[in-house]
Design a protein around this motif. Structure first.
Motif, PDB file in Angstrom:
ATOM      1  N   VAL A  34      33.468  30.973   7.521  1.00 14.26           N
ATOM      2  CA  VAL A  34      33.719  29.836   6.602  1.00 14.26           C
ATOM      3  C   VAL A  34      33.585  30.412   5.091  1.00 14.26           C
ATOM      4  N   SER A  35      33.078  31.446   4.686  1.00 17.30           N
ATOM      5  CA  SER A  35      33.262  32.065   3.470  1.00 17.30           C
ATOM      6  C   SER A  35      34.426  32.478   3.372  1.00 17.30           C
ATOM      7  N   ARG A  36      35.152  33.227   4.165  1.00 18.44           N
ATOM      8  CA  ARG A  36      36.422  33.674   4.239  1.00 18.44           C
ATOM      9  C   ARG A  36      37.478  32.503   4.085  1.00 18.44           C
ATOM     10  N   GLY A  37      37.204  31.320   4.388  1.00 16.88           N
ATOM     11  CA  GLY A  37      38.065  30.138   4.527  1.00 16.88           C
ATOM     12  C   GLY A  37      37.882  29.532   3.095  1.00 16.88           C
ATOM     13  N   GLY A  38      37.092  30.139   2.351  1.00 16.99           N
ATOM     14  CA  GLY A  38      36.934  29.155   0.989  1.00 16.99           C
ATOM     15  C   GLY A  38      35.769  28.483   0.716  1.00 16.99           C
ATOM     16  N   GLY A  39      34.772  28.212   1.590  1.00 16.08           N
ATOM     17  CA  GLY A  39      33.596  27.659   1.512  1.00 16.08           C
ATOM     18  C   GLY A  39      32.490  28.288   1.485  1.00 16.08           C
ATOM     19  N   LEU A  40      31.630  27.900   1.456  1.00 14.35           N
ATOM     20  CA  LEU A  40      30.162  28.747   1.571  1.00 14.35           C
ATOM     21  C   LEU A  40      29.421  28.822   2.795  1.00 14.35           C
ATOM     22  N   GLY A  41      29.501  30.196   3.385  1.00 13.15           N
ATOM     23  CA  GLY A  41      28.947  30.260   4.614  1.00 13.15           C
ATOM     24  C   GLY A  41      27.411  30.479   4.526  1.00 13.15           C
ATOM     25  N   LEU A  42      26.476  29.956   5.382  1.00  8.40           N
ATOM     26  CA  LEU A  42      25.001  30.105   5.092  1.00  8.40           C
ATOM     27  C   LEU A  42      24.498  30.458   6.549  1.00  8.40           C
ATOM     28  N   LEU A  43      23.932  31.542   6.769  1.00  7.95           N
ATOM     29  CA  LEU A  43      23.606  32.027   8.158  1.00  7.95           C
ATOM     30  C   LEU A  43      22.382  31.511   8.567  1.00  7.95           C
TER      31      LEU A  43
END
Length: 321
Positions: A34-43
């Motif tokens: 998700v972070s690589r895609g341009g969003g914010l990934g949250l574990l």
């Protein structure tokens, strides 16, 4: 049309889209994608289990390509030590949900990390403002997994929280599974959207394939908010928070009989035996009301890009473009 918002500017991300930190689903690979895609990934660390975090954090840091990411905790279940240990690994954000954020808030801020607090009612929203949340997530009852037993729907809840929290940016959550939902969140005054069920049905999600395919095949009318499955599996989730799930044999058997189930020791044993025999999933199949909109299992990074493009197109249509 650019979807730049207070949220994207705060984190330096491309799109106003965040991954819900779902326990059992949002592991290191999904968060990083998700972070690589341009969003914010949250574990989705849940109660902050150290062994789980020790396994998933290296995956996340190795695959996030230097993009910002965060970690989510269940405030009712996590301990301060787990949050402090996680802060040492350099997250851009810590998200606290379902419970009192006050025992953790100061430590997160002292570490220079952005504090995100999810709220399910106005009392929680006022408390999030009081503890100095940098971002507030307003979760409506349409969402999959746990949420307020007597909460509000996303559409009327989000703008109330936006007004209450201003100028703190708010993310909308609950029943959002495509770019039109993201566009609707922005129209309500939110600075972005936090999605859960949609990201469960991706190649990087930790859910087993049977659950992912059940989400793809699921229908909104099949989802149901209940405590039955928490009680049956011996979970200590507070009664205030029920969970929206897909159909389940134990739910059919014990619907509207929570008190009786809680005192029936044989029922809990029967549940565990059915799990051991493979007759029922090891975890309930969490799913929100927007499950009808999910019909594929893409890469999460590609999905973020698709959601953003859909949101831009929806906003252009709404503006007559």
């Amino acid at each position: 049309m650019s979807l730049s918002t207070a949220f994207t500017e705060l984190f330096g991300v491309e799109h106003p889209i965040a991954l819900a930190p779902m326990g059992g689903s949002a592991g290191g690979a999904l968060t990083a994608a998700v972070s690589r895609g341009g969003g914010l990934g949250l574990l989705g660390s849940g109660n902050g289990d150290r062994d789980w975090l020790a396994r998933e954090l290296p995956v996340l840091t190795a695959e996030s390509a230097g993009k910002p990411w965060g970690v989510g905790f269940q405030a009712w279940a996590a301990d301060v030590g787990a949050v402090e240990w996680t802060l040492e690994h350099g997250p851009a954000a810590v998200m606290l949900s379902f419970g009192d954020p006050r025992p953790f808030a100061e430590r997160v801020r002292d570490a220079g990390v952005t504090l995100i607090v999810q709220v399910t009612d106005l009392e929680e929203a006022h408390r999030a403002v009081d503890v100095g949340a940098d971002v507030i997530v307003a979760q409506g009852t349409e969402g999959g997994g746990h949420g307020a037993r007597h909460g509000r729907s996303t559409l009327p809840f989000v703008p109330v929280v936006v007004d209450l929290a201003a100028p703190v940016p708010v993310l909308a959550a609950g029943g959002i599974a495509d770019g039109r939902g993201v566009a609707a969140a922005l129209a309500l005054g939110a600075a972005g959207a936090l999605l859960g069920t949609r990201f469960q049905a991706t190649t990087e999600s930790l859910v087993d394939r049977a659950t992912a395919h059940a989400i793809v095949a699921g229908r909104s009318e099949d989802t149901e908010r209940n405590r039955v499955l928490d009680i049956a599996r011996g979970s200590r989730w507070p009664a205030k928070y029920t969970a929206r799930t897909l159909p389940h044999p134990f739910l059919d058997r014990w619907r509207n009989q929570e008190a009786e189930l809680a005192t029936d020791a044989q029922a809990g044993q029967s549940y565990q035996e059915a799990v051991a025999r493979g007759e029922i999933p090891a975890l309930p199949q969490w799913a929100g009301e927007a499950v009808d909109l999910i019909d594929d299992l893409p890469s999460a990074a590609d999905l973020v890009t698709t959601l953003a493009a859909q949101a831009e197109a929806a906003l252009k249509r709404a503006c007559g473009g």
